[in-house]
Design an enzyme around this catalytic site. Structure first.
Site, short mmCIF file in Angstrom:
data_model
loop_
_atom_site.label_atom_id
_atom_site.label_comp_id
_atom_site.label_asym_id
_atom_site.label_seq_id
_atom_site.Cartn_x
_atom_site.Cartn_y
_atom_site.Cartn_z
NE ARG A 65 -3.83 -2.33 0.36
CZ ARG A 65 -4.35 -3.09 -0.59
NH1 ARG A 65 -3.95 -2.99 -1.84
NH2 ARG A 65 -5.29 -3.97 -0.31
CG ASP A 306 -4.21 -11.46 -2.82
OD1 ASP A 306 -3.77 -10.29 -2.82
OD2 ASP A 306 -5.22 -11.79 -3.48
CG HIS A 310 -8.88 -3.34 1.96
ND1 HIS A 310 -8.56 -2.42 1.00
CD2 HIS A 310 -8.86 -4.55 1.35
CE1 HIS A 310 -8.36 -3.03 -0.16
NE2 HIS A 310 -8.53 -4.33 0.02
O1 DOR Z 1 -8.79 -9.49 -2.79
C1 DOR Z 1 -7.98 -8.84 -3.43
N1 DOR Z 1 -7.48 -7.68 -2.97
N2 DOR Z 1 -7.59 -9.29 -4.65
C2 DOR Z 1 -6.81 -8.56 -5.44
O2 DOR Z 1 -6.46 -9.01 -6.50
C3 DOR Z 1 -6.41 -7.17 -5.07
C4 DOR Z 1 -6.37 -7.05 -3.60
C5 DOR Z 1 -6.20 -5.63 -3.11
O3 DOR Z 1 -5.35 -4.93 -3.64
O4 DOR Z 1 -6.89 -5.25 -2.16
#
Ligand code: DOR
Length: 431
Positions: A65, A306, A310
């Site tokens: 991020r 992954d 957030h």
């Molecule tokens: O769940 C996901 N979040 N899949 C992705 O490909 C991108 C990622 C994100 O950048 O939040």
């Protein structure tokens, strides 16, 4: 640099096949000695009794991020989460703000990482400008700046002609193209796997064919161009079959699977918890079982987190509105060690999928634990149970479906470049 002795543990190294109770002595940033009777003298000691001592984990798919969304995560906090999860190397995706589509952004990421990140950071640059799928990035300049691979992850390159060109150029610069395979016209508004769960929830479905149709296209384009295609976060039985067939034909395709797609089905979404929302979505039982088998038989090379932080205010909204993605770095090991406990994989195979295999596909000098190699090491106790509380973790975000759960398997210590950077009892120790 301090000497470190890791004693009392069981060493597992997939590259050399080493599988023995042994002490490991680190000196000058390298593995100096491995043996049952190491005379260390005065040095820092790590008690690894009851633990496995393995190469440091390598994550080919992390979202850090920074630059631009530091309220979710930054390179320092993501690096701390990484080493707490046993990851010594993390390859970070390009969907930052600005996008990592220019050498100045790649250099910025590497600079920040050198200043205050305990893990080694490997930037993945965008394949197209702004992840818009319209204009290619300057791949060789990005490689010169330090990019280890290319990806528009988070977005799919929908235009087949552009995908072909991007593969051709990634071949010229000898780097993998990592694809986020989701046909946007088939995904539509879909937010959960299309099937009985989406019907019962009354939410728009994202069909598994949205993934497999793009994997079918991309393996054919990889065959045509001779490029190295790497399929990110494989989630469906159909995609697994396509990758298996392509590999059997000799196409240069590798693949990764996330801890969540190996462990949770779409049933986990039944409570409308936005911490079960990700792209691609959690799938059905057959898909999960196919991914587990594919990791075991080598069709899928590696586990990749992954890790997608957030903020709370972004996730605590209606399911349809929440951004997709969950944290992964700090929970990966206990979640995937279930494949060993349920005898789908041997400890050696699973360790390979976290170390030697991801290192090989990025061409890194990592993922090995042998005398004379740089000291990147993870020590973990596969039996230890602990309660995961994201608020006590190292990520800036909290979005995990495992929050509050008792997990089995815990990282005890992480060594980066010969230094102890994390210990479960002492926290993150450097930089
Ligand atoms: O769940 C996901 N979040 N899949 C992705 O490909 C991108 C990622 C994100 O950048 O939040």
């Amino acid at each position: 640099m301090a000497r470190v002795l890791i004693h009392g543990g069981h060493v597992l190294d997939p590259r050399s096949g080493r599988d023995e109770r042994a002490c490991v002595l680190l000196e000058n940033g390298q593995v100096a000695e491995i043996g049952s009777d190491v005379q260390a003298g005065s040095c820092e000691r790590v008690d690894a009794t009851g633990c496995l001592v393995t190469p440091g984990f390598v994550d080919v798919h992390t979202h850090l991020r920074e630059p631009g969304q530091e309220y979710k995560e930054d390179i320092a906090s993501g690096g701390r989460a990484a080493v707490a999860g046993g990851f010594t190397h993390i390859a970070c995706m390009a969907n930052t703000e600005p996008v990592n589509d220019d050498p100045s952004v790649t250099e910025y990421i590497l600079d920040r990482a050198r200043q205050d990140c305990p893990a080694r950071v490997l930037p993945i640059a965008a394949a197209t400008k702004g992840l818009r799928g319209e204009v290619m990035t300057e791949m060789s300049a990005l490689v010169d700046a330090g990019a280890v691979a290319f990806s528009d992850d988070g977005k799919t390159i929908m235009d087949g002609g552009m995908q072909r060109r991007v593969l051709e150029y990634s071949r010229l610069v000898e780097k993998p193209l990592i694809v986020h395979a989701e046909d946007l016209t088939l995904v539509g508004d879909g937010v959960v796997n299309e099937g009985s769960v989406s019907t019962r929830l009354g939410l728009p479905g994202n069909p598994s064919v949205a993934e497999s149709i793009h994997v079918a296209r991309d393996v054919q384009l990889a065959e045509l161009t001779g490029a190295h295609l790497h399929v990110a976060h494989v989630s469906t039985e159909a995609a697994v079959s396509l990758i298996r067939e392509a590999r059997a034909r000799g196409v240069h395709v590798t693949a990764e699977v996330t801890p969540h797609h190996l462990s949770l089905t779409d049933e986990a979404t039944m409570g409308y918890d936005s911490n079960t929302k990700m792209a691609p979505p959690l799938r059905g039982r057959r898909d999960v079982d196919a991914c587990r088998e594919a990791l075991a038989d080598g069709t899928i090379d590696c586990v990749a987190t992954d890790h997608a932080p957030h903020a709370v205010h972004e996730k605590e909204v209606e399911f349809t509105e929440a951004p997709p993605g969950i944290l992964g770095l700090e929970t990966a090991l206990p979640v995937v060690w279930d494949l060993v406990r349920s005898e789908v994989m041997t400890p050696m195979q699973l360790v390979a999928s976290l170390t030697a295999n991801p290192a090989a596909l990025l061409g890194l000098d990592a993922g090995r634990l042998d005398v004379g190699v740089p000291a990147y090491i993870t020590v973990f106790d596969p039996e230890q149970r602990w309660k995961y509380d994201p608020a006590k973790g190292f990520s800036k975000s909290r979005n995990s479906p495992w929050a509050g759960e008792t997990l089995q398997g815990r990282v005890v210590a992480t060594i980066v470049g010969g230094s102890l950077v994390y210990h479960a009892d002492r926290g993150v120790l450097a930089p």
